[in-house]
Scaffold this motif. Structure first.
Motif, PDB file in Angstrom:
ATOM      1  N   UNK A   1       5.816  10.140   3.347  1.00 58.04           N
ATOM      2  CA  UNK A   1       5.545  10.292   4.832  1.00 58.04           C
ATOM      3  C   UNK A   1       3.914   8.696   5.164  1.00 58.04           C
ATOM      4  N   UNK A   2       3.595   9.242   3.858  1.00 58.82           N
ATOM      5  CA  UNK A   2       1.852   8.489   3.700  1.00 58.82           C
ATOM      6  C   UNK A   2       1.838   7.134   3.814  1.00 58.82           C
ATOM      7  N   UNK A   3       2.809   7.082   2.138  1.00 63.06           N
ATOM      8  CA  UNK A   3       2.753   5.851   1.518  1.00 63.06           C
ATOM      9  C   UNK A   3       3.428   4.532   1.935  1.00 63.06           C
ATOM     10  N   UNK A   4       5.456   5.375   2.760  1.00 67.02           N
ATOM     11  CA  UNK A   4       5.469   5.026   3.762  1.00 67.02           C
ATOM     12  C   UNK A   4       5.129   4.021   5.154  1.00 67.02           C
ATOM     13  N   UNK A   5       4.163   4.871   5.666  1.00 66.65           N
ATOM     14  CA  UNK A   5       4.187   4.474   7.064  1.00 66.65           C
ATOM     15  C   UNK A   5       2.932   3.055   6.062  1.00 66.65           C
ATOM     16  N   UNK A   6       2.249   3.477   5.346  1.00 67.86           N
ATOM     17  CA  UNK A   6       1.559   2.341   4.818  1.00 67.86           C
ATOM     18  C   UNK A   6       2.526   1.247   4.222  1.00 67.86           C
ATOM     19  N   UNK A   7       3.408   1.104   3.904  1.00 71.54           N
ATOM     20  CA  UNK A   7       4.478   0.033   3.055  1.00 71.54           C
ATOM     21  C   UNK A   7       4.783  -0.117   5.185  1.00 71.54           C
ATOM     22  N   UNK A   8       5.495   0.093   6.352  1.00 74.60           N
ATOM     23  CA  UNK A   8       5.371  -0.708   7.408  1.00 74.60           C
ATOM     24  C   UNK A   8       4.369  -0.961   7.527  1.00 74.60           C
ATOM     25  N   UNK A   9       3.004  -0.577   7.543  1.00 74.53           N
ATOM     26  CA  UNK A   9       2.059  -1.261   8.026  1.00 74.53           C
ATOM     27  C   UNK A   9       1.110  -2.849   7.260  1.00 74.53           C
ATOM     28  N   UNK A  10       2.345  -2.989   5.743  1.00 76.94           N
ATOM     29  CA  UNK A  10       2.320  -3.737   5.412  1.00 76.94           C
ATOM     30  C   UNK A  10       3.111  -4.836   5.658  1.00 76.94           C
ATOM     31  N   UNK A  11       3.977  -4.194   4.964  1.00 75.74           N
ATOM     32  CA  UNK A  11       5.453  -5.135   5.528  1.00 75.74           C
ATOM     33  C   UNK A  11       6.468  -5.289   6.833  1.00 75.74           C
ATOM     34  N   UNK A  12       5.932  -4.765   7.855  1.00 77.70           N
ATOM     35  CA  UNK A  12       7.093  -4.621   8.330  1.00 77.70           C
ATOM     36  C   UNK A  12       6.032  -4.279   9.744  1.00 77.70           C
ATOM     37  N   UNK A  13       4.802  -5.334   9.934  1.00 76.47           N
ATOM     38  CA  UNK A  13       4.205  -5.277  11.017  1.00 76.47           C
ATOM     39  C   UNK A  13       5.243  -5.065  12.677  1.00 76.47           C
ATOM     40  N   UNK A  14       4.683  -3.542  13.811  1.00 78.83           N
ATOM     41  CA  UNK A  14       5.177  -4.250  14.867  1.00 78.83           C
ATOM     42  C   UNK A  14       6.118  -2.881  15.251  1.00 78.83           C
ATOM     43  N   UNK A  15       7.340  -3.141  13.858  1.00 79.10           N
ATOM     44  CA  UNK A  15       8.354  -2.008  13.482  1.00 79.10           C
ATOM     45  C   UNK A  15       8.151  -0.513  14.450  1.00 79.10           C
ATOM     46  N   UNK A  16       9.190  -0.245  14.868  1.00 81.87           N
ATOM     47  CA  UNK A  16       9.659   1.353  15.300  1.00 81.87           C
ATOM     48  C   UNK A  16      10.099   2.005  13.414  1.00 81.87           C
ATOM     49  N   UNK A  17       9.315   3.723  13.904  1.00 79.28           N
ATOM     50  CA  UNK A  17       9.121   4.151  12.658  1.00 79.28           C
ATOM     51  C   UNK A  17       9.662   5.741  13.202  1.00 79.28           C
ATOM     52  N   UNK A  18      11.188   6.240  12.481  1.00 84.62           N
ATOM     53  CA  UNK A  18      11.248   7.417  12.884  1.00 84.62           C
ATOM     54  C   UNK A  18      11.059   8.172  11.885  1.00 84.62           C
ATOM     55  N   UNK A  19      10.350   9.569  11.604  1.00 82.80           N
ATOM     56  CA  UNK A  19      10.509  10.211  10.637  1.00 82.80           C
ATOM     57  C   UNK A  19      11.105  11.575  10.659  1.00 82.80           C
ATOM     58  N   UNK A  20      11.666  12.290   9.597  1.00 84.55           N
ATOM     59  CA  UNK A  20      13.037  13.195  10.086  1.00 84.55           C
ATOM     60  C   UNK A  20      11.649  14.378   8.774  1.00 84.55           C
TER      61      UNK A  20
END
Length: 459
Positions: free
Chosen positions: A370-389
């Protein structure tokens, strides 16, 4: 092919040397024995020539030729024994017979041939001895009334003389041959064991090298997970701070405080990991054989070359073990999500099933995914909505992190990427026997899914 000493005696095959001799000492010994045997046979040839009615020089020449046959005893021991048997009626070649029987018994000639030739030699010597003793008795003065040699004296003396000439060289030759074969067998066994030990040492070195590389990879992965996420959030908050510094001072102060807290947390985690590494390396130095104290391991000339590699492996294992025991767990997911929310990312966390406690490695791996997935969102998808299940199942725990497309209006933080995030997540999950899938979605986002076995499957 290994050529033993016994094999050399039987066939004359040697790896090098003079003719059929492997060493100069063997050649000198055989030449010396041949000279002595030739001298003996030459001296005995005078008596043989006298009995046969031949000139004395002929008998001497014949004796010299017969005695010199002993020179080839190592290459053709059967020939030497046959010649000695053939000249036994001429009462010459006793030294050649003794040495020939010894060489034949010590060689690799089949035992049935050795027994047959030894029997022939024994019979020949016995017959000649009986004839010679009878002649001596007939010529001696035996006029004593109480002495009758015809019944027991001749056969008894002949048997003792025959056994005395034939039995010792045969028995001694058999002993030397058996001992030589035993030594050669032990030598070959030692060589085989040495080769096996060398092969095992090479394999152990390969396994140690693989283990050190594996531990280095694990530590690099841990440091990446610890530092990358915190620093990414710090960069995002710093960008937000720069954007609102003049418009909203209170929000800028809040963002500055968040940056400071995250920096301190990153430094604390990094310091703890480096401390474990330092303690592991210090404790590993004495066991590597340097003989010094832990404090002196870093002094010039006090440590040998293999010590740093061993220290790295042990320190890596200690660091990985400490990280497994003290690392983050699933209970800290809410705090992790909240940090991303504070950075302006819309994150939705959904938990399915009854939450329960898993093995430390399972929880830690799920948290890192989860942590690395959120880090990739910060790096490559600024402002994108994230859903964690997060789904708690009977024999496994499933994690899915999905983000939508990047918001075009959101400011890109221009974070660098090494391309190792997904690789590290996959290695973590596969090491526990789980399943990892990642890839883009139809809506233009990205999805990361992992299924981790729990209980016996994880073990």
């Amino acid at each position: 092919m290994t050529v033993t000493g016994a094999h050399q005696d039987a066939t004359g095959i040697t790896p090098g040397g003079w003719w059929w001799w492997g060493r100069r000492r063997g050649a000198v010994l055989d030449i010396g024995l041949a000279v002595v045997s030739a001298a003996e046979c030459g001296f005995e040839g005078v008596a043989f020539a006298d009995k046969a009615g031949l000139p004395a020089p002929v008998g001497v020449l014949f004796g010299l030729m017969v005695g010199s046959v002993l020179l080839v005893r190592r290459r053709w021991p059967i020939v030497v024994v046959l010649v000695s048997i053939a000249v036994t009626p001429a009462e010459m070649g006793f030294l050649m017979g003794i040495v020939g029987l010894y060489t034949l018994a010590a060689s690799e000639v089949p035992r049935r041939i050795t027994a047959a030739l030894a029997g022939m030699s024994t019979v020949a010597v016995f017959v000649v001895t009986v004839v010679r003793v009878r002649e001596d008795v007939a010529q001696a003065d035996v006029g004593q009334p109480d002495f009758d040699p015809s019944g027991w004296y001749v056969p008894t003396v002949s048997v003792f003389m025959t056994l005395g000439l034939n039995a010792p060289p045969v028995l001694f030759g058999l002993y030397i041959g058996a001992r030589r074969r035993l030594m050669e067998s032990l030598r070959e066994r030692a060589d085989s064991l040495e080769q096996e030990l060398s092969l095992l040492a090479d394999r152990a070195e390969q396994r140690a090298q693989w283990a050190r590389q594996e531990e280095r990879t694990r530590i690099a992965r841990e440091m990446h997970d610890v530092v990358a996420h915190r620093v990414s959030l710090m960069v995002v908050h710093a960008a937000a701070l720069q954007a609102v510094a003049l418009k909203d001072p209170q929000k800028a102060v809040k963002n500055a405080a968040l940056v400071g807290d995250m920096g301190r947390q990153a430094l604390t985690e990094l310091r703890e990991m480096l401390g474990v590494l330092r303690e592991g390396a210090t404790g590993a130095v004495p066991s590597a054989g340097s003989g010094g104290s832990p404090g002196s391991a870093g002094s010039p000339g006090s440590a040998v070359a293999p010590v740093p590699l061993a220290a790295v492996g042990r320190a890596a294992a200690a660091a990985a073990e400490a990280a497994s025991e003290d690392g983050p767990c699933l209970d800290a997911l809410e705090e992790l999500v909240e940090q991303s929310r504070q950075a302006g990312v819309v994150v939705e966390l959904t938990v399915l099933g009854e939450a329960r406690t898993y093995a430390a490695e399972v929880e830690r791996t799920a948290y890192r995914v989860v942590q690395e997935a959120l880090t990739n969102v910060h790096k490559h998808a600024a402002g994108a909505k994230v859903v964690i299940r997060l789904a708690h199942r009977e024999a496994e725990v499933a994690i899915q992190v999905e983000n939508g497309p990047s918001d075009a209006e959101a400011a890109d933080a221009h974070l660098p990427s090494g391309g190792n995030g997904l690789v590290g997540m996959r290695e973590r999950v596969l090491r526990l026997g789980g399943v990892f899938v990642s890839g883009p979605t139809d809506g233009g986002g990205f999805r990361v899914s992992a299924v981790l076995p729990v209980g016996e499957r994880a073990a």
